[in-house]
Enzyme design. Structure first.
Site, PDB file in Angstrom:
ATOM      1  N   ALA A 114       3.368  -7.960 -10.165  1.00  0.00           N
ATOM      2  CA  ALA A 114       4.084  -7.388  -9.825  1.00  0.00           C
ATOM      3  C   ALA A 114       5.731  -6.333  -8.529  1.00  0.00           C
ATOM      4  O   ALA A 114       6.004  -5.641  -9.128  1.00  0.00           O
ATOM      5  CB  ALA A 114       2.909  -6.323  -9.013  1.00  0.00           C
ATOM      6  N   GLY A 149       2.560 -15.758 -10.140  1.00  0.00           N
ATOM      7  CA  GLY A 149       1.152 -15.113  -9.469  1.00  0.00           C
ATOM      8  C   GLY A 149       1.245 -13.813  -9.451  1.00  0.00           C
ATOM      9  O   GLY A 149       1.909 -13.493  -9.923  1.00  0.00           O
ATOM     10  N   CYS A 150       0.145 -13.027  -8.721  1.00  0.00           N
ATOM     11  CA  CYS A 150      -0.115 -11.510  -8.838  1.00  0.00           C
ATOM     12  C   CYS A 150       0.901 -11.305  -8.172  1.00  0.00           C
ATOM     13  O   CYS A 150       1.776  -9.887  -8.670  1.00  0.00           O
ATOM     14  CB  CYS A 150      -1.546 -11.504  -8.858  1.00  0.00           C
ATOM     15  SG  CYS A 150      -1.914 -12.247  -7.202  1.00  0.00           S
ATOM     16  N   TYR A 151       0.655 -11.513  -7.045  1.00  0.00           N
ATOM     17  CA  TYR A 151       2.161 -10.841  -6.098  1.00  0.00           C
ATOM     18  C   TYR A 151       2.643 -10.647  -6.980  1.00  0.00           C
ATOM     19  O   TYR A 151       3.821  -9.554  -7.207  1.00  0.00           O
ATOM     20  CB  TYR A 151       1.286 -10.854  -5.140  1.00  0.00           C
ATOM     21  CG  TYR A 151       0.627 -10.771  -3.654  1.00  0.00           C
ATOM     22  CD1 TYR A 151       0.504  -9.205  -3.368  1.00  0.00           C
ATOM     23  CD2 TYR A 151       0.383 -11.556  -3.291  1.00  0.00           C
ATOM     24  CE1 TYR A 151      -0.956  -9.078  -2.446  1.00  0.00           C
ATOM     25  CE2 TYR A 151      -0.943 -11.229  -2.408  1.00  0.00           C
ATOM     26  CZ  TYR A 151      -1.431  -9.913  -2.387  1.00  0.00           C
ATOM     27  OH  TYR A 151      -1.935  -9.540  -0.992  1.00  0.00           O
TER      28      TYR A 151
END
Lengths: 344, 344, 344, 344
Positions: B152, B147-149
């Site tokens: 990061a 996932g994107c979160y």
């Protein structure tokens, strides 16, 4: 009431004009400038045509002493030079800068990298977090109007810390602000093409609002603890959203937190506790003097997340300043401030 | 290499087209759709005229099995139905949805409120956090792209947790995302007039990326702890900035943190450790596959603030997917991905 | 090819670095600065870390003469002093400023309020509107790269004026631009809080691109007419949308306009004629070298509306400059420029 | 005065609540909904907590007839069914939709693709362009409140056309609007990620405000001419900027245009003629009921450029509606409307 605004070309000053223009007890507004005396204000800011067409006036102490109330919305270091001479004269003084906020002068020097205001003036000043200091504000001549970030943070956290519901020693506060908080002076930091489509952290661990928040926690909630507080710029003009995190103390429930917030602000017009929410954001309060607060406990971590939103130029600056003026003059706090948020 | 993209009309799919169009090893791209078969894609998206003018193809398992690699960029619950039948066939499979990310099926059900993918397919899938799982990715047929979160967050935290430099039991992660993460389907949540000039918190304590982050901390750093992780929407299209907070462990210095990050990623092209910064934001990586990380310890609190930024559609989705494809096909990881950020 | 960029810290310069970094024929890039010599560029712009880490070089004519190609992306008045001395030396010269665009020197003085470049240098320069001047560009040493507004306007109007399909004497051009066109120097004009949530007209009837457009209409379509051309700032970073209005000439149909545009650009890679559209905007070309054009005749007024969009920093500046370099070096025009738009 | 708002959940309705909440002559506001009867409005829109906490009421003709004034802020086709039955009853009726604006019913059908309102109701309605129709508005029961674009366009052009200073047969109007004009219903057109960083033209030559503008030019300036009018969406929430172009008639000077505008609006509070400007934009009037106008003649082309700005939700919708209510009830036009623009 006759009102003077010093530093009217800044964003705090412009917002004061917007609010005071419709304040029922304000008879006249004069604007003062150190550098642009004589200039017709609506020539520079044509959005004020037909609203404020007078020339800017020269700053002279004698003249200033004739007003009922003076607002200073000036860069750090200006009001600390200007206001001490007016202490004891007629006007109520409301300072929107940080010059009189920190009671401990070495702390001011350390965080602001400037000489502090004279000690006796600082001592006489009263911290203007309206909901928490009303009696002292009512009696004060000189108000140190709180910073934008501290207002959003303190209104949401003070009740919980004071009642010992959360563990302040593990407090982490992550604040996000629109760009208007940086004022009207162009810089790379506020240059459109480098600010738009960019969320950024800045002044990491060095923001001058850190000691202001810590001092107020000591003052109003009687706890002394260094906090982690960070500031972010998001690509919008107005608004602050502060997300705070702390473990809840033994036996404390989410309902306890909500109830304490509701009870604390039961008789306050500008603080709203929002219970249910799907998406909770700064547009809830845009252009208004509200501070909205939401709190939720995560049972997996036993940590509370406390969120609050304000319009940094209203409740975080000019609006709270007018609210303090209302208190000083024994008016209803909402006088001239019953603005409905521009949700869109 | 012959590439198929399923779910091309979503933002992950569009970004895959952007990246793969210039990938030197990709010979042809076909797009598949369940609902718009036969439609000429550049009629719907005229920005792709002269770039991708073919019609959308029908999803048929036999046909899909002829490709070298298939990307699924589909809503939750689609690839869990589609991909199991392709396991053991020719194409490498890279799934950009969350369907195969969580190894524990009840956890998937609890957070996604959906039926999980078949257990054996989940077991065979490999979590595609490229920098942390390269050998497994190289051998895998089915990649669960992160996932994107989580991307990061994990890239910035894993080295510090793994080396026991910070106390993960007090970890607080505050993430801010642009709106494109919500996909291409219109809703009140993404309606311009209610999203613009608004910073908001959403899905508080309920985001499905929470168990994904916790699983990866267990998997790669061998620590098991529930985390506090919150998500905010900021008014911009692309970009995630994650700010994480944790106490540093006894005797650990800021230099230790910086060194560990630098050493961990010394041979990685896409992770950059930024030492000095005044303002550190998502525009550093806009449109590129970089993840930039900054860390600082506050001596007043002995807590570290760790900040990371990615472009959610590149390193947080399509870019990492192509990076994983490169690993699977034994290409240089940077092949087709040496994009310079659009700082402005 | 060895490339030098003078004025690399401006937005044209940064965009050149982005494009040339992935250009297959470019071996090395050096950056020159008059004021920040020796500075490591990625210290100032950390988004370029690992991409461009060299120090800025001092501007010395001898040194410059060793490059294959030099780009100047400097404020008005700089390249007119710098480039004449390099005429006749080895490097191809591509100037992104307005210094060499206007052939009539008094016109330059009148609109730019500056001394013009030396007459012989101006005479030797070639106007770099690639699609309309390819043969001359191929033979030229010094290219005057067109302005951003003229590029968007001329590509859409020249075919129609040249073929006498519209009445240029009634031409009205209304252009809207993102803020990056104003460059990287902070000012009140580009200060975030006064630019965001604001669409504004500026430099009314006084923009220096007016004579550039008129000159090109004379040069390429052989018509001489003063035009109405206005410029607006809209709150976004990149993109220009130009809407032009003119009566169609007797007997001319919408199909004639569309056909003429399609035929003119049939063999051009970067100009696309969009026939059907519901909403047609700058995001069609974001980050790419495309110019998209749409035309429609209103039968009620017999007037044509011609709309074109470009990315002002790519086709309107650095992209067209690289395209011109490709022509000068006899490369395919698309070399290094096959960028897919970032629609989102 | 007892006020009812039908269609309160739309943006026109929300803005009416914002304005009427502080209107000194308004005693109570009730909201009516066809679909969400009984719902507590501040549960849906928590920004209205403590401001408007009542439930939505059911729409019943008998009940509606008891109000002093009713505002309808509903989609096309709703008020044309609802309001005719109320003609002749007590309440003043102010319709913010387009249902009663066009006197020629076939024209309505052609542009709106809907059945028109009953002919006698349309005949009895009065077009509410306040500054141009005050006497008729004062006597009317049913007001057709003007569209947002027509308001911005007509206020700036009517004086010049009426006095025959510009040649309306060559009139070109290029309008730019913020996204809130598209209402509160999510669609691809208003989806954040495709709207942000995008300036777009839409409904080219087909916008339903074209016949409204032409009818008003006929009605108030006595000229009949088809116009070129285009509409653009710019990435901001509020504001319209309309740029109009027309040749000035023989012997007419810029001073003539300025003087005519100033004289026309000499006694009007909400129309301001701005003479000098460097940058002139929508933030001049944000959140307020002002319409600001600037005009300049280009001596090179003898064409005038006329620019006007409004807040589309205030002067372009709810603000003008309240202004019309003030006229109908013989109040000062500025009552409840003396809002200072939020310049920042």
């Amino acid at each position: 009431m006759k009102v003077g605004i010093i530093g009217a070309t800044g964003y705090g000053g412009l917002e004061l004009i917007r609010l005071l223009h419709n304040h029922p007890e304000v008879q006249g507004i004069d604007l003062f400038s150190s550098s642009e005396e004589g200039m017709h204000f609506s020539h520079k800011y044509s959005f004020l045509m037909n609203i404020f067409d007078q020339p800017l006036l020269k700053i002279e102490t004698d003249r200033l002493a004739e007003y009922d109330v003076l607002f200073t919305s000036t860069p750090s270091g200006v009001s600390s030079e200007l206001l001490p001479a007016l202490i004891g004269t007629k006007p109520k003084l409301i300072d929107l800068s940080g010059d009189f906020r920190l009671k401990d002068l070495p702390t001011y020097e350390q965080w602001y990298k400037k000489d502090p205001a004279p000690a006796d003036a600082v001592e006489k000043s009263v911290y203007g977090l309206t909901e928490w200091n009303t009696p002292a504000i009512a009696k004060a001549q000189l108000i140190a109007n709180p910073g934008c970030y501290p207002t959003a943070v303190l209104l949401s956290l003070l009740p919980l810390i004071k009642e010992n519901l959360i563990d302040a020693s593990h407090l982490v506060i992550d604040a996000k602000s629109g760009i208007s908080g940086a004022g009207n002076k162009p810089s790379q930091m506020t240059h459109y093409s480098e600010t738009n489509e960019n969320t950024a952290i800045y002044k990491l661990h060095e923001h001058q609002h850190i000691p202001e928040i810590e001092q107020a926690i000591q003052m109003f909630a009687n706890q002394s603890t260094p906090i982690t507080f960070t500031t972010h710029l998001v690509p919008m003009t107005r608004g602050i959203l502060a997300t705070s995190y702390a473990p809840v103390n033994e036996g404390v429930t989410e309902a306890d937190l909500v109830n304490t917030l509701q009870e604390t602000y039961a008789n306050q017009s500008f603080v709203r506790i929002i219970k249910d929410m799907n998406k909770f954001g700064t547009n809830q309060v845009y252009g208004s003097n509200y501070c909205d607060i939401h709190v939720k406990v995560d049972p997996r971590t036993n940590r509370a997340t406390i969120v609050s939103v304000i319009d940094n130029l209203v409740k975080g600056a000019a609006g709270q300043a007018v609210q303090n003026m209302n208190v000083q003059f024994n008016l209803k706090q909402t006088t001239g401030l019953s603005l409905v948020p521009l949700f869109i």
